[in-house]
Design an enzyme around this catalytic site. Structure first.
Site, PDB file in Angstrom:
ATOM      1  N   ALA A 168      33.667  -1.406 -91.117  1.00  0.00           N
ATOM      2  CA  ALA A 168      32.736  -2.500 -90.818  1.00  0.00           C
ATOM      3  C   ALA A 168      32.152  -2.356 -89.416  1.00  0.00           C
ATOM      4  CB  ALA A 168      33.448  -3.837 -90.968  1.00  0.00           C
ATOM      5  N   GLU A 212      35.146  -8.499 -85.250  1.00  0.00           N
ATOM      6  CA  GLU A 212      35.420  -7.063 -85.454  1.00  0.00           C
ATOM      7  C   GLU A 212      35.904  -6.412 -84.160  1.00  0.00           C
ATOM      8  OE1 GLU A 212      35.448  -5.358 -88.088  1.00  0.00           O
ATOM      9  OE2 GLU A 212      34.238  -6.432 -89.563  1.00  0.00           O
TER      10      GLU A 212
HETATM   11  P1  TGC Z   1      48.077   0.175 -82.903  1.00  0.00           P
HETATM   12  O1  TGC Z   1      49.463   0.611 -82.528  1.00  0.00           O
HETATM   13  O2  TGC Z   1      46.946   0.593 -82.042  1.00  0.00           O
HETATM   14  O3  TGC Z   1      47.756   0.640 -84.383  1.00  0.00           O
HETATM   15  C1  TGC Z   1      48.607   0.434 -85.472  1.00  0.00           C
HETATM   16  C2  TGC Z   1      48.374   1.559 -86.472  1.00  0.00           C
HETATM   17  O4  TGC Z   1      47.009   1.532 -86.910  1.00  0.00           O
HETATM   18  C3  TGC Z   1      46.309   2.762 -86.545  1.00  0.00           C
HETATM   19  N1  TGC Z   1      44.964   2.363 -86.061  1.00  0.00           N
HETATM   20  C4  TGC Z   1      43.878   2.443 -86.802  1.00  0.00           C
HETATM   21  N2  TGC Z   1      43.681   2.918 -88.038  1.00  0.00           N
HETATM   22  C5  TGC Z   1      42.422   2.855 -88.528  1.00  0.00           C
HETATM   23  N3  TGC Z   1      41.387   2.337 -87.855  1.00  0.00           N
HETATM   24  C6  TGC Z   1      41.552   1.831 -86.607  1.00  0.00           C
HETATM   25  N4  TGC Z   1      40.530   1.296 -85.950  1.00  0.00           N
HETATM   26  C7  TGC Z   1      42.832   1.882 -86.031  1.00  0.00           C
HETATM   27  N5  TGC Z   1      43.353   1.485 -84.838  1.00  0.00           N
HETATM   28  C8  TGC Z   1      44.649   1.788 -84.879  1.00  0.00           C
HETATM   29  C9  TGC Z   1      47.156   3.361 -85.446  1.00  0.00           C
HETATM   30  O5  TGC Z   1      47.004   4.764 -85.424  1.00  0.00           O
HETATM   31  C10 TGC Z   1      48.553   2.947 -85.855  1.00  0.00           C
HETATM   32  O6  TGC Z   1      48.970   3.813 -86.917  1.00  0.00           O
HETATM   33  P2  TGC Z   1      50.523   4.225 -87.092  1.00  0.00           P
HETATM   34  O7  TGC Z   1      50.519   5.293 -88.148  1.00  0.00           O
HETATM   35  O8  TGC Z   1      50.958   4.709 -85.744  1.00  0.00           O
HETATM   36  O9  TGC Z   1      51.234   2.971 -87.500  1.00  0.00           O
HETATM   37  O10 TGC Z   1      48.110  -1.403 -83.051  1.00  0.00           O
HETATM   38  P3  TGC Z   1      48.091  -2.552 -81.955  1.00  0.00           P
HETATM   39  O11 TGC Z   1      48.931  -3.668 -82.474  1.00  0.00           O
HETATM   40  O12 TGC Z   1      48.382  -1.980 -80.588  1.00  0.00           O
HETATM   41  O13 TGC Z   1      46.579  -3.103 -82.005  1.00  0.00           O
HETATM   42  C11 TGC Z   1      45.553  -2.378 -81.568  1.00  0.00           C
HETATM   43  C12 TGC Z   1      44.259  -3.227 -81.539  1.00  0.00           C
HETATM   44  C13 TGC Z   1      44.313  -4.267 -80.432  1.00  0.00           C
HETATM   45  C14 TGC Z   1      43.148  -2.238 -81.246  1.00  0.00           C
HETATM   46  C15 TGC Z   1      44.039  -3.921 -82.901  1.00  0.00           C
HETATM   47  O14 TGC Z   1      44.983  -4.916 -83.095  1.00  0.00           O
HETATM   48  C16 TGC Z   1      42.656  -4.532 -82.998  1.00  0.00           C
HETATM   49  O15 TGC Z   1      41.714  -3.828 -83.355  1.00  0.00           O
HETATM   50  N6  TGC Z   1      42.473  -5.858 -82.711  1.00  0.00           N
HETATM   51  C17 TGC Z   1      41.215  -6.548 -82.968  1.00  0.00           C
HETATM   52  C18 TGC Z   1      41.285  -7.262 -84.287  1.00  0.00           C
HETATM   53  C19 TGC Z   1      39.968  -7.351 -84.965  1.00  0.00           C
HETATM   54  O16 TGC Z   1      39.053  -6.602 -84.728  1.00  0.00           O
HETATM   55  N7  TGC Z   1      39.863  -8.260 -85.911  1.00  0.00           N
HETATM   56  C20 TGC Z   1      38.692  -8.350 -86.742  1.00  0.00           C
HETATM   57  C21 TGC Z   1      38.917  -9.267 -87.916  1.00  0.00           C
HETATM   58  S1  TGC Z   1      37.759  -9.061 -89.220  1.00  0.00           S
HETATM   59  C22 TGC Z   1      36.303  -9.613 -88.642  1.00  0.00           C
HETATM   60  O17 TGC Z   1      36.118  -9.938 -87.511  1.00  0.00           O
HETATM   61  C23 TGC Z   1      35.214  -9.632 -89.621  1.00  0.00           C
HETATM   62  S2  TGC Z   1      33.695 -10.168 -89.059  1.00  0.00           S
HETATM   63  C24 TGC Z   1      32.817  -9.682 -90.416  1.00  0.00           C
HETATM   64  C25 TGC Z   1      31.378  -9.994 -90.412  1.00  0.00           C
HETATM   65  O18 TGC Z   1      31.012 -11.153 -90.682  1.00  0.00           O
HETATM   66  O19 TGC Z   1      30.599  -9.003 -90.300  1.00  0.00           O
HETATM   67  P1  FAD Z   2      41.351 -14.219 -79.049  1.00  0.00           P
HETATM   68  O1  FAD Z   2      42.017 -13.073 -79.660  1.00  0.00           O
HETATM   69  O2  FAD Z   2      42.146 -15.453 -78.797  1.00  0.00           O
HETATM   70  O3  FAD Z   2      40.685 -13.757 -77.677  1.00  0.00           O
HETATM   71  C1  FAD Z   2      40.246 -14.693 -76.667  1.00  0.00           C
HETATM   72  C2  FAD Z   2      39.715 -13.898 -75.454  1.00  0.00           C
HETATM   73  O4  FAD Z   2      40.783 -13.129 -74.896  1.00  0.00           O
HETATM   74  C3  FAD Z   2      38.623 -12.892 -75.809  1.00  0.00           C
HETATM   75  O5  FAD Z   2      37.655 -12.889 -74.800  1.00  0.00           O
HETATM   76  C4  FAD Z   2      39.361 -11.562 -75.817  1.00  0.00           C
HETATM   77  O6  FAD Z   2      38.522 -10.455 -75.522  1.00  0.00           O
HETATM   78  C5  FAD Z   2      40.367 -11.783 -74.716  1.00  0.00           C
HETATM   79  N1  FAD Z   2      41.544 -10.901 -74.826  1.00  0.00           N
HETATM   80  C6  FAD Z   2      42.332 -10.706 -75.892  1.00  0.00           C
HETATM   81  N2  FAD Z   2      43.294  -9.829 -75.616  1.00  0.00           N
HETATM   82  C7  FAD Z   2      43.121  -9.448 -74.322  1.00  0.00           C
HETATM   83  C8  FAD Z   2      43.781  -8.540 -73.446  1.00  0.00           C
HETATM   84  N3  FAD Z   2      44.844  -7.821 -73.845  1.00  0.00           N
HETATM   85  N4  FAD Z   2      43.319  -8.408 -72.185  1.00  0.00           N
HETATM   86  C9  FAD Z   2      42.237  -9.125 -71.765  1.00  0.00           C
HETATM   87  N5  FAD Z   2      41.557  -9.975 -72.557  1.00  0.00           N
HETATM   88  C10 FAD Z   2      41.998 -10.135 -73.808  1.00  0.00           C
HETATM   89  N6  FAD Z   2      38.086 -12.533 -88.934  1.00  0.00           N
HETATM   90  C11 FAD Z   2      38.487 -12.108 -90.164  1.00  0.00           C
HETATM   91  O7  FAD Z   2      39.645 -11.754 -90.351  1.00  0.00           O
HETATM   92  N7  FAD Z   2      37.609 -12.068 -91.215  1.00  0.00           N
HETATM   93  C12 FAD Z   2      36.316 -12.448 -91.085  1.00  0.00           C
HETATM   94  O8  FAD Z   2      35.552 -12.387 -92.048  1.00  0.00           O
HETATM   95  C13 FAD Z   2      35.862 -12.913 -89.810  1.00  0.00           C
HETATM   96  N8  FAD Z   2      34.596 -13.367 -89.664  1.00  0.00           N
HETATM   97  C14 FAD Z   2      34.222 -13.942 -88.471  1.00  0.00           C
HETATM   98  C15 FAD Z   2      32.975 -14.565 -88.365  1.00  0.00           C
HETATM   99  C16 FAD Z   2      32.608 -15.195 -87.177  1.00  0.00           C
HETATM  100  C17 FAD Z   2      31.289 -15.891 -87.081  1.00  0.00           C
HETATM  101  C18 FAD Z   2      33.477 -15.164 -86.059  1.00  0.00           C
HETATM  102  C19 FAD Z   2      33.095 -15.815 -84.755  1.00  0.00           C
HETATM  103  C20 FAD Z   2      34.705 -14.558 -86.157  1.00  0.00           C
HETATM  104  C21 FAD Z   2      35.098 -13.948 -87.367  1.00  0.00           C
HETATM  105  N9  FAD Z   2      36.379 -13.401 -87.515  1.00  0.00           N
HETATM  106  C22 FAD Z   2      36.802 -12.948 -88.742  1.00  0.00           C
HETATM  107  C23 FAD Z   2      37.350 -13.492 -86.436  1.00  0.00           C
HETATM  108  C24 FAD Z   2      37.137 -12.509 -85.300  1.00  0.00           C
HETATM  109  O9  FAD Z   2      37.522 -11.220 -85.675  1.00  0.00           O
HETATM  110  C25 FAD Z   2      37.926 -13.007 -84.092  1.00  0.00           C
HETATM  111  O10 FAD Z   2      37.254 -14.132 -83.590  1.00  0.00           O
HETATM  112  C26 FAD Z   2      38.092 -11.953 -83.017  1.00  0.00           C
HETATM  113  O11 FAD Z   2      38.891 -10.891 -83.471  1.00  0.00           O
HETATM  114  C27 FAD Z   2      38.730 -12.551 -81.746  1.00  0.00           C
HETATM  115  O12 FAD Z   2      39.858 -13.307 -82.050  1.00  0.00           O
HETATM  116  P2  FAD Z   2      39.988 -14.808 -81.466  1.00  0.00           P
HETATM  117  O13 FAD Z   2      38.732 -15.527 -81.779  1.00  0.00           O
HETATM  118  O14 FAD Z   2      41.238 -15.400 -81.959  1.00  0.00           O
HETATM  119  O15 FAD Z   2      40.049 -14.625 -79.890  1.00  0.00           O
END
Ligand code: TGC
Ligand code: FAD
Length: 392
Positions: free
Chosen positions: A251, A372
Site C-alpha cells: 500500500a 501507512e
Molecule cells: P520489526 O522488528 O521491524 O519487524 C518485524 C518483522 O517484520 C519484517 N518487516 C517487514 N516486512 C515486510 N514489510 C515491511 N515494511 C517490514 N518491516 C519490517 C521484519 O523484517 C521482521 O521480520 P522477522 O522475520 O525478523 O520477524 O518490527 P517493529 O516492531 O520494530 O516495528 C517496526 C515498525 C515501527 C517499522 C512497524 O511497526 C511500522 O511500520 N509501524 C507503522 C504502522 C503502520 O504503518 N500502520 C499502518 C496501518 S494501515 C493504514 O494506515 C492504512 S491507511 C489506508 C488508506 O486509506 O490508504
Molecule cells: P501514534 O502512533 O500514537 O503516533 C503519535 C505521534 O507520535 C506521531 O507523530 C508519530 O510519528 C509519533 N511517534 C510514534 N513513535 C515515535 C517514536 N518512536 N519516536 C518519535 N515519534 C514517534 N489503520 C489501519 O489499520 N487501517 C486503515 O485502514 C487505516 N486507515 C486510516 C485512515 C485515516 C484517515 C487515518 C488518519 C488513519 C488510518 N489508519 C488506518 C491508522 C494509521 O495507520 C495511524 O493513524 C498511524 O499509523 C499512526 O498511528 P496513531 O494515529 O495511533 O499515532
C-alpha cells in the site's frame, strides 16, 4: 515584458517520465485519467463537503480492472508495478479518498488473501472483490497507538476449531461499508490474520464523523466482542508482524505514486491562476518569488516521479526492500503536502474556496502523511537501515 515560453516541456512531467512508459502502461494511465476526469472530478468536491464516499464509483473502478490490479489469477488484471503506480497517481489526482479505497481493497485486503490465504479463501473472496461486489477493510491500528502494532491488544484465542476475537481497531478505512474485515490479532504464536465477515455476531463497525481530512472516505472504528471466527477464516500463511507489514509495503508503494497526482492537480491549477491573475500591472507568474516557488514545486514533483519509477523497477525485479518504500513514502508525501500548502497560499483568499483543489488535497494529505506509517516512522526506518541501530 512577458516573454512567451518556447518550451515544449510538460510542466507536470518535466523529465518526460511518460515517454519511458510502455504502450500498455500509457493505455492504463489514459483510461484511469478518463475515469477521473469524467466521473470523479465533477462530483468529488460535493462528496467532500457532504462527508460521503462515492460508492457509485465502485462498479466503474472494478470494470477497469483497478481492484487487485497487480494480482495474478482469480479475475485480477495481473498488471505490473508501474501500472499499479499510475492507477494510484491518476486516482489521487482526483482525490486521496478514491486512491485510499483502491489501496485498501487491493493492497491491504486482496493482497494478504492472495499472498497468505488458502486456495479456498482465494476462490471465495478474490473474484467478488475484483468485481467490486465484496468490499474489504484492514484492521491493524488500535486506539492506544498505531505506530507500534507489535504491541496490539486485540487477542484471538483458540477454542476447538474456532477462534474467539476480542478487542478494537481505530481509524479503519472502508470499515463501515466493508463486507469483510481483515483483522490482525495477537495469538499465543504471534500476530495472525483473520477474515471476519460482516454480520458475524459481536462484530461492529461505526463511522468516525467530523473529520477535516479524507472527508470523501469512510473511516471507522471496529469492535470485536467474543467474535467467533472459524479456522477456515484464518490466513494460514501469515504468522508474526511480518504479515501485516508486508501488506503495508504494497500500500505504501501505491501511496508513493498516488500523492504525485495530488501535487500535479494543485500545480496545474496554480499555473493557470498565476498566469491569468494580474497584480501590480503584471501577471502574478511574472514575479521572481512566484517563479521560484513554482520551480520548487516542479523540482519536487520531478524528483518524486523519478523515485517512484525506480521504485517500480525494483518492485518488478523482485528486489524491493521496505526501506526503499519508506524513503519514497516519506519523500513523496512531504513533497505533495508542501506543494498543496504553497499552492493554497499563492491562491490568496481564493485558496480557501472549494472552487480550487489545493485546500482539499492539502487537508487529505495531512492524513496520507500520517497513515501507512507516519513520517517519523519512515525516517526511523531509514535511520535504522543506515546505522544498523534500532531507535524504535
Ligand atoms: P520489526 O522488528 O521491524 O519487524 C518485524 C518483522 O517484520 C519484517 N518487516 C517487514 N516486512 C515486510 N514489510 C515491511 N515494511 C517490514 N518491516 C519490517 C521484519 O523484517 C521482521 O521480520 P522477522 O522475520 O525478523 O520477524 O518490527 P517493529 O516492531 O520494530 O516495528 C517496526 C515498525 C515501527 C517499522 C512497524 O511497526 C511500522 O511500520 N509501524 C507503522 C504502522 C503502520 O504503518 N500502520 C499502518 C496501518 S494501515 C493504514 O494506515 C492504512 S491507511 C489506508 C488508506 O486509506 O490508504
Ligand atoms: P501514534 O502512533 O500514537 O503516533 C503519535 C505521534 O507520535 C506521531 O507523530 C508519530 O510519528 C509519533 N511517534 C510514534 N513513535 C515515535 C517514536 N518512536 N519516536 C518519535 N515519534 C514517534 N489503520 C489501519 O489499520 N487501517 C486503515 O485502514 C487505516 N486507515 C486510516 C485512515 C485515516 C484517515 C487515518 C488518519 C488513519 C488510518 N489508519 C488506518 C491508522 C494509521 O495507520 C495511524 O493513524 C498511524 O499509523 C499512526 O498511528 P496513531 O494515529 O495511533 O499515532
Amino acid at each position: 515584458m512577458a516573454r512567451p515560453s518556447a518550451s515544449t516541456l510538460d510542466p507536470l512531467d518535466l523529465y518526460g517520465v511518460r515517454s519511458a512508459l510502455t504502450d500498455e502502461e500509457r493505455m492504463v494511465q489514459d483510461s484511469v485519467a478518463r475515469l477521473v476526469d469524467e466521473k470523479v472530478l465533477p462530483t468529488i468536491q460535493k462528496c467532500f463537503e457532504e462527508h460521503r464516499f462515492p460508492k457509485e464509483l465502485i462498479p466503474e473502478l472494478a470494470a477497469l480492472g483497478l481492484l487487485g490490479s497487480s494480482l495474478k489469477g482469480y479475475e485480477c488484471a495481473g498488471l505490473n508495478a508501474v501500472c499499479y503506480g499510475l492507477i494510484c497517481q491518476e486516482l489521487e489526482r482526483g482525490d486521496s479518498a478514491i486512491r485510499s479505497f483502491v489501496s485498501v481493497q487491493s493492497s491491504l485486503c486482496m493482497y494478504p488473501i492472495h499472498a497468505f490465504g488458502s486456495e479456498e479463501q482465494k476462490r471465495r473472496y478474490l473474484p467478488p472483490m475484483a468485481r467490486g461486489q465484496l468490499i474489504g477493510c484492514f484492521g491493524l491500528t488500535e486506539p492506544h497507538g498505531g505506530s507500534d502494532p507489535a504491541n496490539m491488544k486485540t487477542r484471538a484465542q483458540q477454542r476447538g476449531r474456532d477462534w474467539i476475537l476480542n478487542g478494537s481497531k481505530m481509524w479503519i478505512t472502508n470499515g463501515a461499508i466493508a463486507d469483510l474485515a481483515v483483522v490482525w490479532a495477537m495469538t499465543d504464536e504471534g500476530i495472525r490474520g483473520f477474515l471476519v465477515d460482516k454480520g458475524t455476531p459481536g462484530f461492529d463497525a461505526t463511522v468516525i464523523e467530523h473529520k477535516f481530512s479524507l472527508r470523501a472516505s469512510v473511516t471507522s472504528a471496529l469492535f470485536l466482542d467474543n467474535v467467533v471466527v472459524p479456522e477456515q477464516n484464518v490466513l494460514p500463511g501469515a504468522v508474526g508482524l511480518k504479515g501485516p507489514l508486508a501488506c503495508l509495503t504494497q500500500a505504501r508503494y501505491g501511496i508513493s505514486w498516488g500523492v504525485i497526482g495530488a501535487a500535479q492537480a494543485c500545480l496545474a491549477q496554480l499555473l493557470e491562476y498565476t498566469r491569468t491573475r494580474s497584480l501590480f500591472g503584471r501577471p502574478l507568474a511574472q514575479n521572481q518569488s512566484i517563479q521560484i516557488r513554482l520551480a520548487e514545486m516542479a523540482r519536487g514533483i520531478t524528483g518524486a516521479q523519478l523515485l517512484a519509477l525506480q521504485l517500480a523497477r525494483l518492485k518488478d525485479a523482485g528486489t524491493l526492500q521496505p526501506a526503499h518504500v519508506s524513503l519514497a513514502k516519506w519523500n513523496n508525501c512531504r513533497m505533495a503536502l508542501e506543494v498543496a500548502r504553497d499552492c493554497r497560499d499563492m491562491l490568496g483568499g481564493a485558496g480557501i474556496s472549494a472552487e480550487y483543489v489545493p485546500i482539499r488535497h492539502m487537508l487529505n494529505l495531512e492524513s496520507v502523511i500520517t497513515y501507512e506509517g507516519t513520517e517519523t516512522i519512515h525516517q526511523l526506518t531509514i535511520g535504522r537501515e543506515l546505522t544498523g541501530l534500532n531507535a524504535f
